[in-house]
Design an enzyme around this catalytic site. Structure first.
Site, PDB file in Angstrom:
ATOM      1  N   ASP A  20       0.825  -1.209   0.000  1.00 22.43           N
ATOM      2  CA  ASP A  20       0.000   0.000   0.000  1.00 22.43           C
ATOM      3  C   ASP A  20       0.858   1.257   0.000  1.00 22.43           C
ATOM      4  O   ASP A  20       1.941   1.304   0.587  1.00 22.43           O
ATOM      5  CB  ASP A  20      -0.893  -0.016   1.246  1.00 22.43           C
ATOM      6  CG  ASP A  20      -1.838   1.166   1.302  1.00 22.43           C
ATOM      7  OD1 ASP A  20      -2.684   1.280   0.396  1.00 22.43           O
ATOM      8  OD2 ASP A  20      -1.727   1.972   2.239  1.00 22.43           O
ATOM      9  N   GLU A  56       0.961  -0.632  -5.128  1.00 24.82           N
ATOM     10  CA  GLU A  56      -0.004   0.435  -5.362  1.00 24.82           C
ATOM     11  C   GLU A  56       0.824   1.720  -5.452  1.00 24.82           C
ATOM     12  O   GLU A  56       1.124   2.351  -4.447  1.00 24.82           O
ATOM     13  CB  GLU A  56      -1.025   0.532  -4.231  1.00 24.82           C
ATOM     14  CG  GLU A  56      -2.122   1.540  -4.550  1.00 24.82           C
ATOM     15  CD  GLU A  56      -2.521   2.421  -3.368  1.00 24.82           C
ATOM     16  OE1 GLU A  56      -3.542   3.112  -3.479  1.00 24.82           O
ATOM     17  OE2 GLU A  56      -1.806   2.443  -2.349  1.00 24.82           O
TER      18      GLU A  56
END
EC number: 2.4.1.18
Length: 732
Positions: free
Chosen positions: A413, A466
């Site tokens: 993330d 990401e």
């Protein structure tokens, strides 16, 4: 044995004694436990609140001698003529306790372990730090160890010592800044924390264990001693099956899930892992998805963060059951042929005082300077990747999930927030790197090292970034200057395509390039096309709600868009609820609105997604071009006037191909000629306008090619393009 009281305290200075009594002593083993003195062995124990203590010979169980009160605060002492294995019989106001003396055991951690911790290369950290169930000299118990190099004193506290930090101070291993203590007769299930005195003598709020493998469910915050018993996996064939590279070349269709809100029972109770294995796993298999991606399941204090602000990077959240329950869920996924990807958050952590923040009274895991160490967007702290122990902590966390829990991949993330020192900061709010630039060089090296180690130790595992910017080489190998990820979310494609499909069809012709732009860079990285949870929260509405037009047109737009996505190069990801056209945006406190499947339009979209997955998994032409440019051609890229897009996808040897044509207007196009590479009869495999999906039923069926050149190809098809629809045809 007659011993003067002064002899019980021989060699113990006044200041040291009071430091022990007041819970400030940093070297408890220098006072407590067995010590040779004047030809005898003096044993000292500090047990505030105890009424009496007896020294028992371990072999026979006989009472050797009662302890004398060496100090009224709770310090007891006894003498033995010669050293022996002994136990303590402690009399408390509410009963007796028999146990070994924690301070009778020698050094616990080996020098190699300590060296690797300091070097940041101890990749099995949860087997060294934290709470480890073990036996020493046939005595069962738990070894506690924690990294807190700047602390004056660290104690382990729990129900077993009434959460009294004076009772069990730990031994400092100076070379690594690690504190250790073996607690006899403790067992899995015990709650515990660490009580730490900072460098200035202040007692900090009791801290949860950074390397705990189990935790209390929020809002409780204690760590829990996890069992060392291994889960009995039944997924050997899965784990020894395809390599990572084989999986990357094949179909990857990901169903993104928030475990707590996929399905809730009446009353709002979330399903646990065992129940999810019985409900979610069969559903995902029936729908044809290849993977489940779980939003972060590491222990996190605030449910509204959806797990993206974790504090227990080695502990599955207790919200959905035990660690063994999670292992069972993953085992069931693998048994059903479904991989499991886990969202993992190394970018930042919350400021809760019982967590990692100023863990030993200093900026230990985070940066001291808020220009490096505080993230204003999320009000969180940023890991100090320039510190070996912190890098090692994070890499060991990643490996914990991949190795202990057989996770098939990690989606990392907020990578962009780590790569740029000025991420979301104004001028003067960030510190340049040593070359004066904005790149976070420590983060770059961290990712290279992380991915190299993961690929070395876990050949099956996929690493997914990401990363929301155009940082070059995210999916290139480190030896070629890249970060080493296997795939990257294509945030640009997601934003562009949603921006296009949200527009009224009358305006789409002016934005036609938005839908073709993605192919300019489609092969610069290995991409996943993500329609994730981020697109259906914070007032953005649901996927269905983004679509323009009346109800029929909304569903038609969404069907066409999803089929375009499944036909477009790149692996697929959709967030739960998108496959049934959930009417409202996602609410983590409520279940997906499964009752909408009573309505034909919603059930039709669900069937379409299932069929798209099936065709994608069966058709090599829809897989090969995901990462290889020779597997893709535009069939029609420039028809902005009609808002028509055509794509050709090829199998590796070009022996077969799939034609994907989208009509993004509500006007049916009859007799639309489009060039194709192969002569013969093309079969319409999917049309989003089929009645079973909720469409009008305008279909092509089997279409014979004609020797009429079009779009630079010798053959062409004469197609009917339904309104707001995408069709997929397979070559002869």
């Amino acid at each position: 044995m007659n011993v003067e009281r002064s002899e019980f305290l021989a060699g113990v200075g006044h200041d040291a004694l009071w430091a022990l009594i007041e819970g400030r002593h940093g070297d408890p083993f220098s006072i407590l436990g067995p010590h040779e003195s004047g030809g005898m062995t003096i044993v000292r124990v500090y047990l505030p609140g105890a009424e009496g203590v007896d020294l028992i010979e371990a072999a026979s169980g006989r009472v050797v001698t009662p302890f004398s009160i060496a100090h009224p605060s709770g310090l007891f002492a006894a003498a033995m003529g010669s050293r022996m294995h002994y136990r303590l019989r402690i009399t408390w106001p509410d009963g007796e306790q028999i146990t070994e003396d924690p301070y009778s055991f020698g050094l616990l951690l080996g020098e190699l372990d300590l060296h690797l911790i300091s070097e940041g290369t101890h990749y099995s950290l949860s087997r060294t730090l934290g709470a480890v169930e073990m036996a020493i000299d046939d005595v069962a118990g738990v070894r506690f160890a924690v990294w807190a190099p700047n602390a004056r004193r660290v104690s382990v506290v729990g129900d077993f010592n009434a959460w009294d930090g004076r009772r069990n101070p730990m031994r400092l291993r100076q070379s690594a800044g690690v504190w250790e203590l073996f607690m006899p007769r403790l067992a899995p299930g015990e709650r515990y924390k660490f009580e730490i005195i900072d460098p200035h003598g202040n007692c900090l709020p009791q801290k949860a264990d950074p390397v705990a493998r189990a935790s209390e469910a929020a809002p409780s915050t204690a760590s829990i001693v996890a069992s060392s018993t291994r889960f009995r996996w039944t997924d050997d064939n899965w784990m020894k099956g395809q390599s990572r590279q084989q999986r990357l070349e094949g179909p990857i269709s990901v169903y993104e899930v928030h475990a707590g809100s996929w399905l809730r029972e009446n009353g709002g109770r979330s399903l646990d892992w065992v129940e999810l294995s019985q409900r979610l796993v069969p559903y995902v298999r029936e729908m044809g998805f290849t993977h489940i991606e779980l939003l972060p399941i590491m222990e996190h204090p605030f449910g509204g963060s959806w797990g993206y602000q974790p504090l227990g990077l080695f502990a599955p959240t207790g919200r959905y059951g035990t660690p063994e329950d999670l292992a069972y869920f993953i085992d069931r996924c693998h048994g059903a042929g479904i991989g499991v990807i886990l969202d993992w958050v190394p970018a930042h952590f919350p400021t809760d005082v019982w967590g990692l923040a100023r863990f030993d009274g200093t900026a230990l895991y985070e940066h001291e300077d808020p220009r490096e160490g505080f993230h204003r967007d999320w009000n969180t702290l940023i890991y100090n990747l320039g510190r070996n122990e912190v890098k090692g902590f994070l890499i060991a966390s990643a490996l914990e999930w991949l190795e202990r829990y057989h996770i098939d991949g990690l989606r990392v993330d907020a990578v962009a927030s780590m790569l740029y020192r000025d991420y979301s900061r104004n001028e003067g709010e960030w510190i340049p790197n040593r070359y004066g630039g904005r790149e976070n060089l420590e983060a770059v090296e961290f990712f290279k090292h992380l991915n190299s180690i993961v690929h070395e130790r876990c050949p099956h595992a996929m690493m997914i970034a990401e990363e929301s910017t155009a940082w070059p080489g995210v999916t290139k190998p480190p030896e070629e200057g890249g970060l080493g990820f296997d795939m990257k979310w294509n945030m640009g494609w997601m934003h562009d395509s949603l921006s296009y499909i949200e527009k009224d069809p009358v305006y789409r012709s002016y934005h036609h390039g938005t839908m073709t732009f993605g192919m300019i860079y489609a092969y610069s990285e290995r991409f996943i096309l993500p329609i994730s949870h981020d697109e259906v929260v914070y007032g953005k509405g649901s996927l269905l709600g983004k679509m323009p037009g009346d109800e029929w047109q909304k569903f038609a737009n969404l069907r066409s868009y999803l089929a375009f996505m499944w036909g477009h190069p790149g692996k697929k990801l959709i967030f739960m609820g998108g496959e049934i056209a959930q009417p409202s945006e996602w609410n983590h406190d409520a279940s997906i609105a499964w009752d909408v499947l009573d309505q034909p339009a919603h059930a039709g979209l669900q069937r379409l997604v299932k069929d798209l997955n099936g065709f994608y998994k069966d058709e090599a032409a829809l897989q090969f071009g995901d990462f290889h440019s020779e597997g893709f051609d535009w069939a029609a890229a420039d028809d902005a006037v009609n808002s028509v897009l055509g794509m050709l996808r090829y199998a590796p040897d070009r022996s077969s191909s799939v034609l994907v044509v989208s009509n993004f207007t509500p006007v049916p196009r009859y007799g639309y000629r489009i060039g194709v590479p192969q002569d013969g009869v093309w079969i319409e495999k999917v049309t989003t306008d089929a009645r079973e999906y909720g469409g009008s039923g305008l279909v092509n069926g089997a279409v014979s090619s004609e020797s009429v050149p079009a779009h630079g190809r010798p053959h062409s098809l004469w197609l009917t393009l339904p309104p707001l629809a995408t069709v997929l045809l397979k070559s002869p």
